[in-house]
Write an enzyme that holds these catalytic residues in place. Structure first.
Site, mmCIF file in Angstrom:
data_model
loop_
_atom_site.group_PDB
_atom_site.id
_atom_site.type_symbol
_atom_site.label_atom_id
_atom_site.label_comp_id
_atom_site.label_asym_id
_atom_site.label_seq_id
_atom_site.Cartn_x
_atom_site.Cartn_y
_atom_site.Cartn_z
ATOM 1 N N CYS A 113 -19.720 -8.328 -60.914
ATOM 2 C CA CYS A 113 -18.915 -8.115 -62.122
ATOM 3 C C CYS A 113 -19.740 -8.121 -63.405
ATOM 4 O O CYS A 113 -19.262 -7.700 -64.453
ATOM 5 C CB CYS A 113 -17.813 -9.161 -62.210
ATOM 6 S SG CYS A 113 -16.829 -9.235 -60.719
ATOM 7 N N HIS A 253 -15.271 -10.122 -69.240
ATOM 8 C CA HIS A 253 -14.950 -9.525 -67.942
ATOM 9 C C HIS A 253 -13.528 -9.932 -67.571
ATOM 10 O O HIS A 253 -13.161 -11.102 -67.685
ATOM 11 C CB HIS A 253 -15.956 -10.015 -66.893
ATOM 12 C CG HIS A 253 -15.497 -9.769 -65.496
ATOM 13 N ND1 HIS A 253 -15.051 -8.534 -65.077
ATOM 14 C CD2 HIS A 253 -15.395 -10.593 -64.417
ATOM 15 C CE1 HIS A 253 -14.693 -8.615 -63.804
ATOM 16 N NE2 HIS A 253 -14.893 -9.851 -63.381
ATOM 17 N N ASN A 283 -8.773 -7.131 -61.567
ATOM 18 C CA ASN A 283 -10.218 -7.334 -61.756
ATOM 19 C C ASN A 283 -10.941 -6.129 -61.144
ATOM 20 O O ASN A 283 -10.940 -5.950 -59.933
ATOM 21 C CB ASN A 283 -10.618 -8.645 -61.057
ATOM 22 C CG ASN A 283 -12.105 -8.929 -61.119
ATOM 23 O OD1 ASN A 283 -12.915 -8.038 -61.327
ATOM 24 N ND2 ASN A 283 -12.465 -10.176 -60.905
HETATM 25 N N1 COA Z 1 -0.134 -16.413 -53.088
HETATM 26 C C1 COA Z 1 0.397 -17.620 -52.842
HETATM 27 N N2 COA Z 1 -0.347 -18.701 -52.585
HETATM 28 C C2 COA Z 1 -1.677 -18.563 -52.586
HETATM 29 C C3 COA Z 1 -2.294 -17.323 -52.834
HETATM 30 C C4 COA Z 1 -1.471 -16.224 -53.093
HETATM 31 N N3 COA Z 1 -1.971 -14.992 -53.344
HETATM 32 N N4 COA Z 1 -3.637 -17.494 -52.760
HETATM 33 C C5 COA Z 1 -3.850 -18.778 -52.491
HETATM 34 N N5 COA Z 1 -2.669 -19.423 -52.369
HETATM 35 C C6 COA Z 1 -2.443 -20.838 -52.064
HETATM 36 C C7 COA Z 1 -3.570 -21.463 -51.298
HETATM 37 O O1 COA Z 1 -3.473 -21.177 -49.918
HETATM 38 C C8 COA Z 1 -3.361 -22.918 -51.596
HETATM 39 O O2 COA Z 1 -2.336 -23.396 -50.796
HETATM 40 P P1 COA Z 1 -2.429 -24.881 -50.147
HETATM 41 O O3 COA Z 1 -2.449 -25.801 -51.345
HETATM 42 O O4 COA Z 1 -1.187 -24.957 -49.339
HETATM 43 O O5 COA Z 1 -3.701 -24.915 -49.376
HETATM 44 C C9 COA Z 1 -2.841 -22.909 -53.028
HETATM 45 O O6 COA Z 1 -2.379 -21.576 -53.272
HETATM 46 C C10 COA Z 1 -3.888 -23.259 -54.047
HETATM 47 O O7 COA Z 1 -5.086 -22.529 -53.734
HETATM 48 P P2 COA Z 1 -6.291 -22.514 -54.693
HETATM 49 O O8 COA Z 1 -7.340 -21.597 -54.150
HETATM 50 O O9 COA Z 1 -6.702 -23.931 -55.022
HETATM 51 O O10 COA Z 1 -5.569 -21.869 -55.972
HETATM 52 P P3 COA Z 1 -6.110 -21.725 -57.414
HETATM 53 O O11 COA Z 1 -5.208 -22.379 -58.353
HETATM 54 O O12 COA Z 1 -7.588 -22.056 -57.496
HETATM 55 O O13 COA Z 1 -5.949 -20.176 -57.638
HETATM 56 C C11 COA Z 1 -7.347 -18.245 -57.676
HETATM 57 C C12 COA Z 1 -6.635 -19.271 -56.808
HETATM 58 C C13 COA Z 1 -8.111 -17.318 -56.758
HETATM 59 C C14 COA Z 1 -6.284 -17.448 -58.448
HETATM 60 C C15 COA Z 1 -8.267 -19.000 -58.647
HETATM 61 O O14 COA Z 1 -9.091 -19.913 -57.953
HETATM 62 C C16 COA Z 1 -9.141 -18.075 -59.417
HETATM 63 O O15 COA Z 1 -8.677 -17.332 -60.231
HETATM 64 N N6 COA Z 1 -10.469 -18.139 -59.192
HETATM 65 C C17 COA Z 1 -11.388 -17.239 -59.793
HETATM 66 C C18 COA Z 1 -11.350 -15.953 -59.022
HETATM 67 C C19 COA Z 1 -12.022 -14.838 -59.746
HETATM 68 O O16 COA Z 1 -11.770 -14.595 -60.889
HETATM 69 N N7 COA Z 1 -12.888 -14.144 -59.027
HETATM 70 C C20 COA Z 1 -13.621 -13.101 -59.540
HETATM 71 C C21 COA Z 1 -14.736 -13.614 -60.372
HETATM 72 S S1 COA Z 1 -15.667 -12.325 -60.961
#
Ligand code: COA
Length: 326
Positions: A113, A253, A283
């Site tokens: 990215c 980004h 993204n």
């Molecule tokens: N829909 C519903 N539930 C979801 C889900 C979805 N699409 N994706 C994950 N979950 C669930 C998980 O399984 C987890 O459930 P559990 O508690 O029963 O195990 C719960 O949501 C929390 O997961 P977690 O990964 O801790 O969520 P989060 O609050 O960190 O959000 C992201 C997940 C991916 C949205 C977040 O971590 C994020 O934005 N990270 C950065 C990603 C990014 O920008 N990447 C590109 C960088 S260039």
């Protein structure tokens, strides 16, 4: 020495759209979860017969037209992509052929990215030192072909598209005033696609393990992304001799709205100065900053004299920051 600046920009993306409602039919997720955790409502998705260089080519031709230049004026094409058409030749070389930039060198930058900021940082010094005159830097991705639509943690985030910038000499005081790129490969497994390369190859096992798709530790990535983008932004503003209050617009980004909000609050920039199109585009990795910049130029948010801060973070991990006076 001359300064290097942006002479014209363009963008392109597939007409296909994948909404949160579409994703609800593919994995166990819902619009409310995706919206509150990421800010994304929809993303563009390429059709089976669409591929990265096509979008890069369309964006590049638009940028050239707006810069008032011809393909043969370009000395180098840097295509930032993590989703190339194929492993060889480079997507930059394929775009070179498609636009007829017969005098250019075409190449790819693999910095996920942060690729667009990597590209402009590279060509900035080439223009400033007079080694080249005009460069095309393109961020182009078809990420949806690398997304695992059985993994709800990643498939809701990524979309497809391309943005392009023509860079060339600009008067003193304008253009790129400070720019820097960084990486830390120790965080490799925060966002990666292990299959298909020389390490694991392409075997029945890698395909069964879905190793060719992106894998992400979203939670860990989040914290490193916010810290890295905020720190490099502050460093670049200081290097350019400005404070946060001088900035007219921040274009981060478009990773996720919560990352954008956290970077803005860490920097102390008010929301109205921070651009976001994540709701419509998702993204788009290396394409997200040039697409957003092009939108801001077209809508008049960026005008002659605007001081703009760019910052990116991506797999690798990689990050970067740039201060530009338009
Ligand atoms: N829909 C519903 N539930 C979801 C889900 C979805 N699409 N994706 C994950 N979950 C669930 C998980 O399984 C987890 O459930 P559990 O508690 O029963 O195990 C719960 O949501 C929390 O997961 P977690 O990964 O801790 O969520 P989060 O609050 O960190 O959000 C992201 C997940 C991916 C949205 C977040 O971590 C994020 O934005 N990270 C950065 C990603 C990014 O920008 N990447 C590109 C960088 S260039």
């Amino acid at each position: 020495m001359v300064n290097a600046g942006i002479l014209g920009m363009g963008q392109a993306y597939p007409s296909g759209i994948l909404t949160n409602a579409d994703l609800e039919r593919l994995v166990d997720t819902n619009d409310e979860w995706i919206t509150t955790r990421t800010g994304i409502k929809q993303r563009h998705k390429a059709a089976d017969n669409e591929y990265t260089s096509q979008f890069g080519t369309r964006a590049a031709l638009q940028a050239l037209e707006r810069a008032g230049l011809k393909p043969e004026d370009i000395d180098i094409i840097v295509c930032a992509t993590t989703t190339p058409d194929q492993i060889m030749p480079s997507t930059g070389a394929l775009i070179q052929a498609q636009i007829g930039a017969i005098n250019a060198a075409g190449m790819d930058v693999f910095a996920a990215c942060s690729g667009f900021i990597y590209g402009i940082t590279m060509v900035e010094s080439m223009i400033r030192t007079g080694q080249i005159k005009y460069a095309l830097v393109i961020g182009a991705e078809v990420l949806t072909k690398y997304v695992d639509y059985t993994d709800r943690g990643t498939c809701v985030i990524f979309g497809d598209g391309a943005g392009a910038a023509v860079l060339g000499p600009v008067p003193e005081g304008k253009g790129i005033l400070a720019t820097k790129i960084k990486s830390d490969g120790r965080y490799e497994e925060q966002l990666y696609a292990p299959g298909g390369g020389t390490k694991l190859g392409t075997t029945h096992a890698t395909i069964e393990n879905r190793d060719h798709f992106f894998k992400m530790k979203g939670n860990e990535l989040f914290k490193v992304a916010v810290r890295s983008m905020a720190d490099i932004s502050a460093e670049m503003l200081e290097k350019a001799g400005y404070s946060v209050d001088d900035v007219d617009l921040v274009i981060p980004h478009q990773a996720n709205q919560r990352i954008t909000d956290a970077v803005a609050s860490r920097l102390g920039v008010p929301d109205e100065k921070v651009y976001s199109n994540i709701a419509e585009m998702g993204n788009t990795s290396s394409a997200s900053i040039p697409i957003a910049m092009d939108e801001c130029i077209q809508s008049g948010k960026i005008k002659e004299g605007s001081l703009v801060l760019l910052t990116a973070f991506g797999g690798g991990v990689t990050w970067g920051g740039t201060v530009i006076r338009f």
